[in-house]
Design an enzyme around this catalytic site. Structure first.
Site, PDB file in Angstrom:
ATOM      1  N   CYS A  35      37.549  27.642  55.387  1.00 42.15           N
ATOM      2  CA  CYS A  35      38.176  27.255  54.127  1.00 42.15           C
ATOM      3  C   CYS A  35      39.437  26.442  54.398  1.00 42.15           C
ATOM      4  CB  CYS A  35      38.547  28.488  53.308  1.00 42.15           C
ATOM      5  SG  CYS A  35      37.125  29.342  52.634  1.00 42.15           S
ATOM      6  N   CYS A  60      29.802  33.895  47.593  1.00 42.05           N
ATOM      7  CA  CYS A  60      28.501  33.734  48.234  1.00 42.05           C
ATOM      8  C   CYS A  60      28.666  33.745  49.747  1.00 42.05           C
ATOM      9  CB  CYS A  60      27.803  32.469  47.772  1.00 42.05           C
ATOM     10  SG  CYS A  60      28.672  30.933  48.079  1.00 42.05           S
ATOM     11  N   CYS A  88      32.246  29.034  45.939  1.00 49.00           N
ATOM     12  CA  CYS A  88      30.875  29.178  46.378  1.00 49.00           C
ATOM     13  C   CYS A  88      30.455  27.822  46.933  1.00 49.00           C
ATOM     14  CB  CYS A  88      29.986  29.599  45.213  1.00 49.00           C
ATOM     15  SG  CYS A  88      28.450  30.328  45.770  1.00 49.00           S
TER      16      CYS A  88
END
Length: 163
Positions: A95, A87, A11
């Site tokens: 990422c 989230c 998150c």
């Protein structure tokens, strides 16, 4: 797939949802799962209401800390089998490339740390997030991981995020 799995919950702030998911999976998934949590922009502290929610569920609250996902990218970090964003902000971010190409899925949960209102309304937001995570983790744990091929498993974990 093998019988011992490492799961990372991501998150943005790593102060509430990902911490609660880590605690839930570490309890419900033992001994076959080890859960971790991290954030792209960690807040540095765990939200007190997240810790209260863990206490209400009789889960351990010691040892949790808000940390960066960079801790899981070096070669000496735990090998990750699954990476779940919990989230919307983290889902939209780029990422890192995780060694070993773990399965990834987005399990968006409304941010209880952003809740406003009375103390009861804020506690309810944390409770609701906790219950959504609990349901998704229970569904994930019910999957026959050892018998599913990678594509079928990816489809199923993606579907859990839509539950």
């Amino acid at each position: 797939m093998r019988g011992q799995y490492n799961v990372l919950f991501l998150c943005t702030g790593n102060s509430a949802r990902s911490i609660m998911a880590e605690a839930l999976l570490n309890l419900k998934g033992r001994p076959g799962f080890t859960a971790y949590s991290a954030g792209s922009q960690p807040r540095g502290t765990v939200h007190p209401a997240a810790l209260r929610q863990l206490e209400k569920a009789h889960l351990p609250t010691d040892g949790y800390r808000s940390k960066s996902w960079k801790e899981f990218s070096p070669s000496n970090a735990p090998h990750l089998d699954f990476v779940f964003t919990v989230c919307d902000n983290a889902a939209a971010e780029v990422c890192p490339i995780w060694p070993g190409q773990p399965m990834t899925a987005h399990w968006g949960i409304p941010d209880p740390a952003a809740a406003q209102g009375t103390d009861e309304e804020i506690e309810r937001a944390f409770h609701n997030a906790f219950m959504m995570l609990d349901r998704r983790i229970s569904l994930f744990l019910s999957l026959p991981l050892a018998t599913l091929d990678k594509l079928a498993l990816q489809n199923k974990i993606d579907q859990i995020g839509k539950e």
